[in-house]
Design a protein around this motif. Structure first.
Motif, PDB file in Angstrom:
ATOM      1  N   HIS A 117       0.861  -1.180   0.000  1.00 14.39           N
ATOM      2  CA  HIS A 117       0.000   0.000   0.000  1.00 14.39           C
ATOM      3  C   HIS A 117       0.901   1.235   0.000  1.00 14.39           C
ATOM      4  O   HIS A 117       1.568   1.524   0.993  1.00 14.39           O
ATOM      5  CB  HIS A 117      -0.907  -0.005   1.229  1.00 14.39           C
ATOM      6  CG  HIS A 117      -2.096  -0.881   1.082  1.00 14.39           C
ATOM      7  ND1 HIS A 117      -3.391  -0.439   1.266  1.00 14.39           N
ATOM      8  CD2 HIS A 117      -2.204  -2.187   0.751  1.00 14.39           C
ATOM      9  CE1 HIS A 117      -4.240  -1.436   1.062  1.00 14.39           C
ATOM     10  NE2 HIS A 117      -3.536  -2.508   0.755  1.00 14.39           N
ATOM     11  N   LEU A 118       0.893   1.972  -1.098  1.00 15.52           N
ATOM     12  CA  LEU A 118       1.792   3.113  -1.248  1.00 15.52           C
ATOM     13  C   LEU A 118       1.154   4.426  -0.829  1.00 15.52           C
ATOM     14  O   LEU A 118       1.866   5.398  -0.562  1.00 15.52           O
ATOM     15  CB  LEU A 118       2.261   3.219  -2.703  1.00 15.52           C
ATOM     16  CG  LEU A 118       2.865   1.953  -3.313  1.00 15.52           C
ATOM     17  CD1 LEU A 118       3.336   2.229  -4.728  1.00 15.52           C
ATOM     18  CD2 LEU A 118       3.990   1.412  -2.446  1.00 15.52           C
ATOM     19  N   ALA A 121      -8.865   4.968   6.207  1.00 16.68           N
ATOM     20  CA  ALA A 121      -9.799   4.577   7.266  1.00 16.68           C
ATOM     21  C   ALA A 121     -10.410   3.204   6.976  1.00 16.68           C
ATOM     22  O   ALA A 121     -10.586   2.385   7.886  1.00 16.68           O
ATOM     23  CB  ALA A 121     -10.892   5.629   7.398  1.00 16.68           C
ATOM     24  N   LEU A 122     -10.735   2.947   5.700  1.00 12.58           N
ATOM     25  CA  LEU A 122     -11.321   1.659   5.336  1.00 12.58           C
ATOM     26  C   LEU A 122     -10.367   0.515   5.639  1.00 12.58           C
ATOM     27  O   LEU A 122     -10.768  -0.525   6.179  1.00 12.58           O
ATOM     28  CB  LEU A 122     -11.696   1.653   3.845  1.00 12.58           C
ATOM     29  CG  LEU A 122     -12.261   0.342   3.302  1.00 12.58           C
ATOM     30  CD1 LEU A 122     -13.592   0.008   3.965  1.00 12.58           C
ATOM     31  CD2 LEU A 122     -12.433   0.416   1.783  1.00 12.58           C
ATOM     32  N   PHE A 123      -9.100   0.694   5.303  1.00 13.71           N
ATOM     33  CA  PHE A 123      -8.108  -0.371   5.486  1.00 13.71           C
ATOM     34  C   PHE A 123      -7.268  -0.131   6.738  1.00 13.71           C
ATOM     35  O   PHE A 123      -6.114  -0.566   6.807  1.00 13.71           O
ATOM     36  CB  PHE A 123      -7.232  -0.484   4.241  1.00 13.71           C
ATOM     37  CG  PHE A 123      -7.951  -1.069   3.068  1.00 13.71           C
ATOM     38  CD1 PHE A 123      -8.169  -2.429   2.967  1.00 13.71           C
ATOM     39  CD2 PHE A 123      -8.462  -0.240   2.074  1.00 13.71           C
ATOM     40  CE1 PHE A 123      -8.854  -2.977   1.889  1.00 13.71           C
ATOM     41  CE2 PHE A 123      -9.149  -0.767   0.987  1.00 13.71           C
ATOM     42  CZ  PHE A 123      -9.356  -2.141   0.901  1.00 13.71           C
ATOM     43  N   SER A 124      -7.852   0.503   7.730  1.00 16.59           N
ATOM     44  CA  SER A 124      -7.126   0.795   8.963  1.00 16.59           C
ATOM     45  C   SER A 124      -6.538  -0.451   9.630  1.00 16.59           C
ATOM     46  O   SER A 124      -5.446  -0.358  10.218  1.00 16.59           O
ATOM     47  CB  SER A 124      -8.028   1.546   9.940  1.00 16.59           C
ATOM     48  OG  SER A 124      -9.188   0.790  10.248  1.00 16.59           O
ATOM     49  N   PRO A 125      -7.172  -1.642   9.574  1.00 16.98           N
ATOM     50  CA  PRO A 125      -6.537  -2.812  10.191  1.00 16.98           C
ATOM     51  C   PRO A 125      -5.173  -3.143   9.595  1.00 16.98           C
ATOM     52  O   PRO A 125      -4.337  -3.743  10.275  1.00 16.98           O
ATOM     53  CB  PRO A 125      -7.554  -3.934   9.938  1.00 16.98           C
ATOM     54  CG  PRO A 125      -8.868  -3.231   9.890  1.00 16.98           C
ATOM     55  CD  PRO A 125      -8.576  -1.944   9.172  1.00 16.98           C
ATOM     56  N   PHE A 126      -4.937  -2.762   8.322  1.00 19.62           N
ATOM     57  CA  PHE A 126      -3.636  -3.017   7.717  1.00 19.62           C
ATOM     58  C   PHE A 126      -2.541  -2.241   8.429  1.00 19.62           C
ATOM     59  O   PHE A 126      -1.373  -2.645   8.422  1.00 19.62           O
ATOM     60  CB  PHE A 126      -3.648  -2.619   6.238  1.00 19.62           C
ATOM     61  CG  PHE A 126      -4.341  -3.594   5.327  1.00 19.62           C
ATOM     62  CD1 PHE A 126      -5.452  -4.295   5.737  1.00 19.62           C
ATOM     63  CD2 PHE A 126      -3.881  -3.806   4.032  1.00 19.62           C
ATOM     64  CE1 PHE A 126      -6.103  -5.184   4.894  1.00 19.62           C
ATOM     65  CE2 PHE A 126      -4.512  -4.693   3.180  1.00 19.62           C
ATOM     66  CZ  PHE A 126      -5.633  -5.387   3.620  1.00 19.62           C
ATOM     67  N   ASP A 140      -0.218  -2.290  13.089  1.00 24.13           N
ATOM     68  CA  ASP A 140       1.100  -2.463  13.706  1.00 24.13           C
ATOM     69  C   ASP A 140       2.023  -1.279  13.436  1.00 24.13           C
ATOM     70  O   ASP A 140       3.234  -1.369  13.670  1.00 24.13           O
ATOM     71  CB  ASP A 140       1.753  -3.755  13.202  1.00 24.13           C
ATOM     72  CG  ASP A 140       0.995  -4.993  13.676  1.00 24.13           C
ATOM     73  OD1 ASP A 140       0.439  -4.946  14.797  1.00 24.13           O
ATOM     74  OD2 ASP A 140       0.944  -5.985  12.932  1.00 24.13           O
ATOM     75  N   GLY A 141       1.466  -0.185  12.915  1.00 26.45           N
ATOM     76  CA  GLY A 141       2.259   1.016  12.717  1.00 26.45           C
ATOM     77  C   GLY A 141       3.131   1.011  11.476  1.00 26.45           C
ATOM     78  O   GLY A 141       4.036   1.850  11.359  1.00 26.45           O
ATOM     79  N   VAL A 142       2.888   0.103  10.548  1.00 28.89           N
ATOM     80  CA  VAL A 142       3.690   0.038   9.321  1.00 28.89           C
ATOM     81  C   VAL A 142       3.245   1.149   8.383  1.00 28.89           C
ATOM     82  O   VAL A 142       2.051   1.328   8.131  1.00 28.89           O
ATOM     83  CB  VAL A 142       3.523  -1.333   8.633  1.00 28.89           C
ATOM     84  CG1 VAL A 142       4.358  -1.394   7.362  1.00 28.89           C
ATOM     85  CG2 VAL A 142       3.914  -2.444   9.588  1.00 28.89           C
ATOM     86  N   GLU A 143       4.223   1.908   7.839  1.00 30.29           N
ATOM     87  CA  GLU A 143       3.885   3.034   6.975  1.00 30.29           C
ATOM     88  C   GLU A 143       3.327   2.559   5.642  1.00 30.29           C
ATOM     89  O   GLU A 143       2.378   3.147   5.109  1.00 30.29           O
ATOM     90  CB  GLU A 143       5.118   3.901   6.739  1.00 30.29           C
ATOM     91  CG  GLU A 143       4.847   5.126   5.868  1.00 30.29           C
ATOM     92  CD  GLU A 143       6.093   5.944   5.610  1.00 30.29           C
ATOM     93  OE1 GLU A 143       6.010   6.920   4.847  1.00 30.29           O
ATOM     94  OE2 GLU A 143       7.146   5.605   6.165  1.00 30.29           O
ATOM     95  N   GLN A 144       3.931   1.510   5.066  1.00 28.72           N
ATOM     96  CA  GLN A 144       3.466   0.963   3.801  1.00 28.72           C
ATOM     97  C   GLN A 144       3.154  -0.523   3.998  1.00 28.72           C
ATOM     98  O   GLN A 144       3.963  -1.386   3.666  1.00 28.72           O
ATOM     99  CB  GLN A 144       4.519   1.148   2.702  1.00 28.72           C
ATOM    100  CG  GLN A 144       4.727   2.579   2.264  1.00 28.72           C
ATOM    101  CD  GLN A 144       5.673   2.680   1.072  1.00 28.72           C
ATOM    102  OE1 GLN A 144       6.420   1.769   0.746  1.00 28.72           O
ATOM    103  NE2 GLN A 144       5.633   3.816   0.404  1.00 28.72           N
ATOM    104  N   PRO A 145       1.992  -0.849   4.546  1.00 32.53           N
ATOM    105  CA  PRO A 145       1.665  -2.250   4.798  1.00 32.53           C
ATOM    106  C   PRO A 145       1.540  -3.031   3.493  1.00 32.53           C
ATOM    107  O   PRO A 145       1.293  -2.470   2.433  1.00 32.53           O
ATOM    108  CB  PRO A 145       0.325  -2.176   5.531  1.00 32.53           C
ATOM    109  CG  PRO A 145      -0.267  -0.874   5.099  1.00 32.53           C
ATOM    110  CD  PRO A 145       0.891   0.060   4.908  1.00 32.53           C
TER     111      PRO A 145
END
Length: 288
Positions: free
Chosen positions: A121-122, A130-135, A138-143
């Motif tokens: 996710h760039l 907000a929709l993909f907030s679970p991604f 863990d605080g990853v900037e680019q999950p």
């Protein structure tokens, strides 16, 4: 070979040939259907595709009843097998152009995200994040969608059709590997997932491929509950990135939930921090 095993003689219009040691068509049958010699077809299956013509590829694709994604993957495999072997390379950290982010920010009524071929996710607009907030829990900037799907134990709670999401994820990565087999970052990702997830290993062995163009997502969001969304993917070939935009059917419960999420995201800046917390609390409740 994987596609040959999936086509029965009856599907190919051939008479039954008695007991078979392997499922699907024999090499001799595919060669006959494609109008090439068995020796030539066997050479192609072994990866020796030097000089093969587009006409022959189309004939073989027809004999194996390949869909459009599989035909494209076949051409990619032939192209890379015939090219001079390139050294494995690491790509720089992918970024989106500032103008792409401006476009994302201008889209306020629909979630939108950008990812690359490795499913990183760039970027995205506020509603997309907000929709993909679970991604981002863990605080990853680019999950990475693939890591989340296969390695995060909370993924089946968020992805209501987890099996389909898992199948699609692997098929997208398989297609990307055909386009660029010397991408070290992609190889490392596949190796990591293969080592850590039996579910991934099993699906990877199926050799399925997918063009990520349009489809549906059935999610259970930690803030607004169930969402049934359709998406369209818009490729940016110069960047090898895709813009995905998600929409809900007008006047549906999902449409109402998406509007509620938009209000929530506006009130809570990007909507991710509190949603992360809600996701963690939901996960804790289930484990208890």
């Amino acid at each position: 070979m994987s596609r040959r095993a999936k086509v029965t003689p009856a599907q190919a219009g051939l008479p039954p040939a008695g007991r078979r040691r392997v499922p699907g068509l024999r090499r001799t049958e595919v060669a006959m259907l494609a109008g090439v010699s068995v020796e030539y077809y066997s050479r192609l299956e072994r990866g020796d595709a030097a000089g093969v013509s587009e006409i022959i590829l189309e004939a073989i694709a027809g004999a194996l009843q390949l869909d459009e994604a599989e035909r494209r993957h076949l051409r990619d495999l032939v192209r890379t097998s015939g090219a001079t072997r390139s050294p494995r390379r690491r790509s720089p950290v992918p970024r989106i152009r500032p103008t792409v982010q401006y476009v994302l920010d201008a889209m306020t009524a629909a979630p939108a995200i950008v990812h690359d071929g490795r499913l990183n996710h760039l970027g995205g607009n506020a509603l997309g994040k907000a929709l993909f907030s679970p991604f981002f829990a863990d605080g990853v900037e680019q999950p990475n969608s693939a890591r989340y799907t296969f390695l995060d134990p909370r993924a089946p709670q968020f992805l209501r059709d987890w099996d389909k999401a898992a199948d699609d994820t692997v098929a997208i990565l398989r297609a990307e590997a055909g386009r660029d087999p010397y991408d070290c970052n992609l190889s490392d990702l596949i190796g990591e997932l293969s080592t850590r997830s039996e579910e991934f290993r099993t699906r990877w062995a199926s050799h399925d491929v997918l063009i990520h163009a349009t489809g549906t997502k059935r999610l259970h969001h930690p803030v607004v509950g169930d969402l049934d969304l359709s998406y369209e993917s818009f490729p940016m070939p110069d960047q090898r990135q895709n813009l995905l935009v998600y929409v809900a059917e007008p006047h549906s419960p999902s449409h109402d939930a998406l509007n509620l999420l938009a209000s929530y995201a506006a009130t809570h800046h990007d909507g991710t921090a509190d949603a992360h917390e809600g996701s963690r609390e939901h996960s804790t409740d289930i484990s208890d």
